[in-house]
Design a protein around this motif. Sequence first.
Motif, PDB file in Angstrom:
ATOM      1  N   TYR A   7       8.849  -2.475  12.064  1.00 58.50           N
ATOM      2  CA  TYR A   7       7.920  -1.524  11.446  1.00 58.50           C
ATOM      3  C   TYR A   7       6.633  -2.233  11.031  1.00 58.50           C
ATOM      4  N   TRP A   8       6.780  -3.316  10.236  1.00 57.63           N
ATOM      5  CA  TRP A   8       5.555  -3.952   9.720  1.00 57.63           C
ATOM      6  C   TRP A   8       4.895  -4.874  10.732  1.00 57.63           C
ATOM      7  N   LEU A   9       5.654  -5.349  11.721  1.00 52.34           N
ATOM      8  CA  LEU A   9       5.023  -6.143  12.778  1.00 52.34           C
ATOM      9  C   LEU A   9       4.107  -5.302  13.650  1.00 52.34           C
ATOM     10  N   ALA A  10       4.261  -3.985  13.572  1.00 52.86           N
ATOM     11  CA  ALA A  10       3.377  -3.093  14.335  1.00 52.86           C
ATOM     12  C   ALA A  10       1.994  -2.968  13.694  1.00 52.86           C
ATOM     13  N   ILE A  11       1.858  -3.399  12.449  1.00 49.82           N
ATOM     14  CA  ILE A  11       0.553  -3.276  11.769  1.00 49.82           C
ATOM     15  C   ILE A  11      -0.538  -4.079  12.486  1.00 49.82           C
ATOM     16  N   PRO A  12      -0.304  -5.357  12.861  1.00 47.72           N
ATOM     17  CA  PRO A  12      -1.339  -6.077  13.621  1.00 47.72           C
ATOM     18  C   PRO A  12      -1.666  -5.413  14.957  1.00 47.72           C
ATOM     19  N   VAL A  13      -0.669  -4.768  15.574  1.00 49.72           N
ATOM     20  CA  VAL A  13      -0.920  -4.042  16.826  1.00 49.72           C
ATOM     21  C   VAL A  13      -1.903  -2.902  16.574  1.00 49.72           C
ATOM     22  N   PHE A  14      -1.668  -2.160  15.502  1.00 50.49           N
ATOM     23  CA  PHE A  14      -2.582  -1.077  15.123  1.00 50.49           C
ATOM     24  C   PHE A  14      -3.988  -1.604  14.856  1.00 50.49           C
ATOM     25  N   LEU A  15      -4.085  -2.684  14.076  1.00 49.96           N
ATOM     26  CA  LEU A  15      -5.399  -3.218  13.715  1.00 49.96           C
ATOM     27  C   LEU A  15      -6.153  -3.762  14.930  1.00 49.96           C
ATOM     28  N   LEU A  16      -5.426  -4.243  15.926  1.00 50.13           N
ATOM     29  CA  LEU A  16      -6.079  -4.680  17.163  1.00 50.13           C
ATOM     30  C   LEU A  16      -6.571  -3.489  17.966  1.00 50.13           C
ATOM     31  N   LEU A  17      -5.679  -2.542  18.237  1.00 46.70           N
ATOM     32  CA  LEU A  17      -6.002  -1.442  19.145  1.00 46.70           C
ATOM     33  C   LEU A  17      -7.063  -0.513  18.580  1.00 46.70           C
ATOM     34  N   GLN A  18      -7.095  -0.362  17.266  1.00 46.83           N
ATOM     35  CA  GLN A  18      -8.088   0.566  16.710  1.00 46.83           C
ATOM     36  C   GLN A  18      -9.508   0.002  16.754  1.00 46.83           C
ATOM     37  N   ARG A  19      -9.639  -1.271  17.152  1.00 43.80           N
ATOM     38  CA  ARG A  19     -10.970  -1.860  17.296  1.00 43.80           C
ATOM     39  C   ARG A  19     -11.382  -2.047  18.754  1.00 43.80           C
ATOM     40  N   LEU A  20     -10.456  -1.787  19.682  1.00 43.45           N
ATOM     41  CA  LEU A  20     -10.811  -1.865  21.099  1.00 43.45           C
ATOM     42  C   LEU A  20     -11.438  -0.555  21.557  1.00 43.45           C
ATOM     43  N   ARG A  21     -12.100  -0.603  22.679  1.00 48.11           N
ATOM     44  CA  ARG A  21     -12.738   0.609  23.203  1.00 48.11           C
ATOM     45  C   ARG A  21     -11.683   1.670  23.490  1.00 48.11           C
ATOM     46  N   PRO A  22     -11.972   2.947  23.218  1.00 47.65           N
ATOM     47  CA  PRO A  22     -10.998   4.018  23.461  1.00 47.65           C
ATOM     48  C   PRO A  22     -10.509   4.093  24.906  1.00 47.65           C
ATOM     49  N   ALA A  23     -11.232   3.473  25.819  1.00 49.65           N
ATOM     50  CA  ALA A  23     -10.835   3.505  27.226  1.00 49.65           C
ATOM     51  C   ALA A  23      -9.452   2.902  27.456  1.00 49.65           C
ATOM     52  N   VAL A  24      -9.006   2.011  26.552  1.00 55.87           N
ATOM     53  CA  VAL A  24      -7.692   1.384  26.753  1.00 55.87           C
ATOM     54  C   VAL A  24      -6.564   2.411  26.630  1.00 55.87           C
ATOM     55  N   PHE A  25      -6.817   3.523  25.946  1.00 50.67           N
ATOM     56  CA  PHE A  25      -5.770   4.526  25.751  1.00 50.67           C
ATOM     57  C   PHE A  25      -5.615   5.462  26.941  1.00 50.67           C
ATOM     58  N   VAL A  26      -6.560   5.419  27.867  1.00 53.99           N
ATOM     59  CA  VAL A  26      -6.501   6.320  29.026  1.00 53.99           C
ATOM     60  C   VAL A  26      -5.191   6.160  29.787  1.00 53.99           C
ATOM     61  N   VAL A  27      -4.686   4.931  29.871  1.00 56.40           N
ATOM     62  CA  VAL A  27      -3.478   4.678  30.669  1.00 56.40           C
ATOM     63  C   VAL A  27      -2.235   5.339  30.079  1.00 56.40           C
ATOM     64  N   LEU A  28      -2.276   5.713  28.809  1.00 53.25           N
ATOM     65  CA  LEU A  28      -1.116   6.384  28.224  1.00 53.25           C
ATOM     66  C   LEU A  28      -0.837   7.706  28.929  1.00 53.25           C
ATOM     67  N   GLN A  29      -1.893   8.315  29.467  1.00 51.00           N
ATOM     68  CA  GLN A  29      -1.721   9.579  30.185  1.00 51.00           C
ATOM     69  C   GLN A  29      -0.869   9.406  31.436  1.00 51.00           C
ATOM     70  N   VAL A  30      -0.848   8.188  31.964  1.00 54.96           N
ATOM     71  CA  VAL A  30      -0.010   7.861  33.118  1.00 54.96           C
ATOM     72  C   VAL A  30       1.303   7.237  32.655  1.00 54.96           C
ATOM     73  N   ALA A  31       1.246   6.459  31.589  1.00 58.05           N
ATOM     74  CA  ALA A  31       2.413   5.694  31.139  1.00 58.05           C
ATOM     75  C   ALA A  31       3.576   6.597  30.736  1.00 58.05           C
ATOM     76  N   PHE A  32       3.297   7.664  29.987  1.00 54.65           N
ATOM     77  CA  PHE A  32       4.382   8.534  29.518  1.00 54.65           C
ATOM     78  C   PHE A  32       5.076   9.263  30.677  1.00 54.65           C
ATOM     79  N   PRO A  33       4.328   9.974  31.546  1.00 56.30           N
ATOM     80  CA  PRO A  33       5.029  10.634  32.661  1.00 56.30           C
ATOM     81  C   PRO A  33       5.683   9.654  33.621  1.00 56.30           C
ATOM     82  N   LEU A  34       5.065   8.499  33.825  1.00 56.13           N
ATOM     83  CA  LEU A  34       5.648   7.505  34.726  1.00 56.13           C
ATOM     84  C   LEU A  34       7.013   7.043  34.207  1.00 56.13           C
ATOM     85  N   ALA A  35       7.121   6.826  32.910  1.00 58.20           N
ATOM     86  CA  ALA A  35       8.398   6.407  32.326  1.00 58.20           C
ATOM     87  C   ALA A  35       9.452   7.494  32.501  1.00 58.20           C
ATOM     88  N   ALA A  36       9.055   8.751  32.279  1.00 60.60           N
ATOM     89  CA  ALA A  36      10.003   9.857  32.439  1.00 60.60           C
ATOM     90  C   ALA A  36      10.483   9.957  33.885  1.00 60.60           C
TER      91      ALA A  36
END
Length: 425
Positions: free
Chosen positions: A100-129
């Motif tokens: 739970y708390w080890l995810a905090i640095p992950v949050f602090l990193l990703l919230q400062r990167l360009r929003p473009a990095v989240f685009v792949v989630l649109q593929v990642a979720f259906p691909l996993a399913a």
Amino acid sequence: MKSVQQRYLSIVELSATVLLLAYPTAMIAVKGGMNGVFLLMLLLALAVWLARPNGIEAVMWRSEFTIYTVSMCAMSVAILISQTYLQNYTAHPYDAASRYWLAIPVFLLLQRLRPAVFVVLQVAFPLAAIIGFMMSNDLGAGSENRSGIGTLDLIHFGDLELIFGVLSLFSINWLGRDNKLLRLLKVTGFMLGLLASFESGSRGGWFAIPVFILIYFYFRTSRVSLKMAAASLIATSFVIAFVYLASGTFQHRVNELINDIATFEQGNRDTSTGVRWQLYKAAADIFAHHPIFGVGPEGFALEMQPMLDAGKITPLAAELGRGEVHNDILSKAAGMGIFGLAALLASYFVPFGLFWRATKSTLREVRRAGILGIAFVSGILVFGVTVEFLNLTMATAFYGFTVAVLLAACYNVHYGVQIVVHKPE
């Protein structure tokens, strides 16, 4: 030529993008894959903390981050309080809680990167399913002809397939109008994720389906009304009726549940449903007698013999209870008392509240990320009512990581300081 700083920034963003693309499939398809991705993202966050490239801002702390941090640290604190009171220290319970708390640095990193990095989630979720569905196979008569995979138990597999399918559906038009190919991928991911869940026979997770439908209708109308409730009920009934007629596994598992309830009422407590009910009552009884500190994070198993001797549970329930309570909330309440209960509820409802705030944003991308977060947290909460979904380290890693990722999509610095703006009443 790119400067060293520009190349460094590109490597960081590319690495984060690849890990976001990989983690849902790694959770499903690779034993230990979720923890592996988590570790790599943590190392990336550490690298940026030690040597921050130009183009990534320093952390701008907000009050919401403090609330989120406290909620993610609460479980480890609850474990320590319970162990200190009982004077019984073991390291094992901290393993899962640390995710739970080890995810905090992950949050602090990703919230400062360009929003473009989240685009792949649109593929990642259906691909996993889709990959999970393709990997699944009939496990034979010993498993009541239910379908699963070798890397996960049936319950976690079915629940994960369901949540990936739902996230695929809810991500349609997340970051703009999807092209036909992307929309087809998401719809396929939704359908195959749902089908894989039904064929797994993991019926506890199916109780989340009405919740998902309610969330869908609420955010379509932005209000609670009798009409919306009726539409949700009708849609849920239609889905259940259709799947009941179409899936032999679903039909068998529903009929089995009905038979379990009827048998339990006749006095047979050793059915799947009956055993769970016994363990729920046992956990509630333990909590009633040890409400402040519980019996220890791993103490529930030790209470099974006294419960059996007192005639409160059957031998079968005692045997299965040495493994788990089959309910995340009751497990934490019995194990760590009020502190464990509060910690688990905080891990659900603090992120839920932050996602809810995000749905009030004036930015479409933030609103939709908030809806995804609400659907995700709600699903995991419901899953945990009938099984200890978060009793595995990989499951807490998956939960903590996904919450961090979706919160980072909501609170990304590139959307401006005032990320969430409440609409007037």
